[in-house]
Design an enzyme around this catalytic site. Sequence first.
Site, PDB file in Angstrom:
ATOM      1  N   PHE A 146       0.858  -1.189   0.000  1.00 45.57           N
ATOM      2  CA  PHE A 146       0.000   0.000   0.000  1.00 45.57           C
ATOM      3  C   PHE A 146       0.893   1.237   0.000  1.00 45.57           C
ATOM      4  O   PHE A 146       1.755   1.395   0.874  1.00 45.57           O
ATOM      5  CB  PHE A 146      -0.906   0.009   1.236  1.00 45.57           C
ATOM      6  CG  PHE A 146      -1.875  -1.154   1.293  1.00 45.57           C
ATOM      7  CD1 PHE A 146      -2.843  -1.325   0.305  1.00 45.57           C
ATOM      8  CD2 PHE A 146      -1.837  -2.058   2.348  1.00 45.57           C
ATOM      9  CE1 PHE A 146      -3.749  -2.383   0.367  1.00 45.57           C
ATOM     10  CE2 PHE A 146      -2.741  -3.120   2.424  1.00 45.57           C
ATOM     11  CZ  PHE A 146      -3.696  -3.282   1.427  1.00 45.57           C
ATOM     12  N   ALA A 177       2.221   6.181   5.356  1.00 46.27           N
ATOM     13  CA  ALA A 177       1.329   5.818   6.462  1.00 46.27           C
ATOM     14  C   ALA A 177       1.343   6.871   7.572  1.00 46.27           C
ATOM     15  O   ALA A 177       0.287   7.341   8.010  1.00 46.27           O
ATOM     16  CB  ALA A 177       1.721   4.450   7.013  1.00 46.27           C
ATOM     17  N   ALA A 190       2.248  -1.408   4.539  1.00 49.35           N
ATOM     18  CA  ALA A 190       1.915  -0.009   4.287  1.00 49.35           C
ATOM     19  C   ALA A 190       3.226   0.769   4.323  1.00 49.35           C
ATOM     20  O   ALA A 190       3.990   0.669   5.286  1.00 49.35           O
ATOM     21  CB  ALA A 190       0.952   0.511   5.352  1.00 49.35           C
ATOM     22  N   CYS A 191       3.489   1.529   3.271  1.00 50.19           N
ATOM     23  CA  CYS A 191       4.729   2.302   3.190  1.00 50.19           C
ATOM     24  C   CYS A 191       4.810   3.260   4.376  1.00 50.19           C
ATOM     25  O   CYS A 191       3.875   4.018   4.645  1.00 50.19           O
ATOM     26  CB  CYS A 191       4.756   3.084   1.890  1.00 50.19           C
ATOM     27  SG  CYS A 191       6.094   4.279   1.823  1.00 50.19           S
ATOM     28  N   VAL A 192       5.933   3.237   5.079  1.00 48.35           N
ATOM     29  CA  VAL A 192       6.039   3.993   6.332  1.00 48.35           C
ATOM     30  C   VAL A 192       5.822   5.495   6.140  1.00 48.35           C
ATOM     31  O   VAL A 192       5.062   6.120   6.895  1.00 48.35           O
ATOM     32  CB  VAL A 192       7.372   3.691   7.063  1.00 48.35           C
ATOM     33  CG1 VAL A 192       8.589   4.024   6.220  1.00 48.35           C
ATOM     34  CG2 VAL A 192       7.446   4.428   8.389  1.00 48.35           C
TER      35      VAL A 192
END
Lengths: 120, 129, 96
Positions: B39, B82, B77-79
């Site tokens: 994501f 996110a 989820a890409c940090v």
Amino acid sequence: MQQKSLTFITRQAPYGSNKAKLVIDAGLAAAVFEQQVNFLFMDDGVFQLVQNQNAESISSKTIGRALETLDLYGIEQVLVDSVSLEERDLSAEDLAIPVKILNAEQVRQLAARSDVVINL
Amino acid sequence: MKFSLLVSTSPASSQGAMTAYQFARAAVSQGHEIYRVFFYGDGVLNANALSTVPQDEINLPRAWDELLTNHNIESVACVSSALVRGILDPEESARHKMAGVSLLESTQIAGLGQLVDASIQSERLISFA
Amino acid sequence: MNALHTISVSPTSGLLNSCLRLVCPGDGILFIQDGVYHCWPPCLVDGVSQDNALFALREDLLARGLLGKISKRITPVGFGRFVELTVDYDKVINWS
């Protein structure tokens, strides 16, 4: 680590959305992991390359600084679709970083020989 | 075949997230492996455990959670995407002294290296926007 | 290596033209989401060579009232066939 040729296509103008930044970040990550990275500017994406930008006026980060990191991360294939430049009456002299300008056939070949194409 | 999915739109604002989910369901029902769902950008909102929707609509984060859990599919989820959207796991929530946790249990927060790894390890990377 | 191109926005975007700059003989194009508005009138896909197969996602056609009225060149496919197409072609390039 296995190596693949990953082509990133950036097609959005720099500040109206965060897409330009997302593509740069993904391309840089691929370079860090020592993949063969091609970074292609196309359509409105070529507006990222225009000289004399200063996004402080809109409290944003000027895209040129991020684009300069492509070279720092060892991405040699920084490419521009010639048709997209022509459509916008831009030429190589208008651009802020060194790029290779690809003609229509070269753009097609680039897509054909890439293992993965990420076009956000 | 081994697939990975890149999802970059929010369930609340465009159809791409639902298309990705429907594709994922069809792929697993044909016996394919999904190596990872990544994501990215607004796509991290697919992993928002605090999303609530009217009763007659599908809660896509909940649907993802079920699919990912039932088929043991890894999702990330890409940090950077996110955190800026308030999608926090317990660790990030504590680190930034926030009141709560909003990430789906089936999803982890990690960096873009996981997208690159997915591109390398999978036979197909399919993007949805 | 042939690609399946998925186009998920309507013809107003002009994205089919961008996509065609990368399309090679033997590539396929699948219209999904608002991309299915490329399916009628037929002139919208005039620029696509006969070397390129055209598909549209049945669920999206159905949702938009287009299933009965699409260009003869375009084959409607469900999600199952969508998955098979991504296997048949060597890579998938999304246009949105």
